[in-house]
Design a protein around this motif. Structure first.
Motif: not given
Length: 203
Positions: A138-143, A182-194
């Motif tokens: 769970f990654r955050l980009l602060f603007l 904020l931009i909230l970024v969330h990856n999905h390894p089981t369906t990567h590179p989603m």
């Protein structure tokens, strides 16, 4: 990450084969540019430092065959890299150095931009840093108020299919940085590179 190796991945006493091949590959790289090289040739060159006295072409081809592309090799988990015959610590360290360099460059490019006005730019940046991660993040980009990037932070790292999110910590950090979006970024390894992106604007 593996420990720093004492030697290269070559076996002691082995005589370097294909003396002119590496020089020809380097000449083509510098004369025609990286786009003139295939993924396996670029990876082959990257492995020169780790394997100075053996032909790196077979290993580069094996890695591309297993993972699919240069980017996927670079971002592959260490445990999976070790599954490829011939991959040892020096090669892994070299590959992971490429991953670290790519992430650092991408972060620098984003921060040099006046504003994050394009979703495509943000997606490309996030893919570089986390699309091939083997655990959810769970990654955050602060603007700021002009959508300029203030900070890029991993708020939580979870398992292969789960990561916890704590809204209180997110808001607390945003206030500390005086962020207005904020931009909230969330990856999905089981369906990567989603990758999933959400944008939050507040005052």
């Amino acid at each position: 990450m593996p420990a720093k190796p004492d030697t290269s991945d070559d076996e002691a006493g082995e005589t370097p084969p294909y003396h002119g091949h590496r020089e020809r590959l380097r000449e083509r790289f510098y004369a025609a540019g990286p786009d003139a090289l295939t993924d396996y040739e670029l990876l082959e060159m990257a492995l020169f430092a780790a394997i100075p006295r053996r032909d790196t072409k077979p290993l580069a081809k094996a890695l591309i065959k297993k993972f699919g592309s240069f980017a996927e090799v670079v971002h592959a988990p260490v445990a999976r890299l070790r599954e490829v015959e011939g991959v040892k610590d020096a090669s892994i360290n070299q590959i992971k150095l490429l991953a670290a360099a790519a992430g650092r460059i991408a972060k620098g490019e984003i921060r040099r931009n006046i504003a994050l006005s394009s979703w495509n730019d943000v997606i490309d940046y996030c893919r570089t840093g986390m699309a091939f991660a083997d655990k959810e993040q769970f990654r955050l980009l602060f603007l700021d108020k002009r959508n300029r990037l203030i900070a890029d932070e991993v708020q939580q790292t979870g398992t292969v299919d789960h990561t916890p999110v704590y809204p209180r910590e997110v808001i607390k950090r945003a206030l500390e940085l005086s962020a207005t979006a904020l931009i909230l970024v969330h990856n999905h390894p089981t369906t990567h590179p989603m990758i999933t992106l959400d944008h939050v604007q507040y005052r």
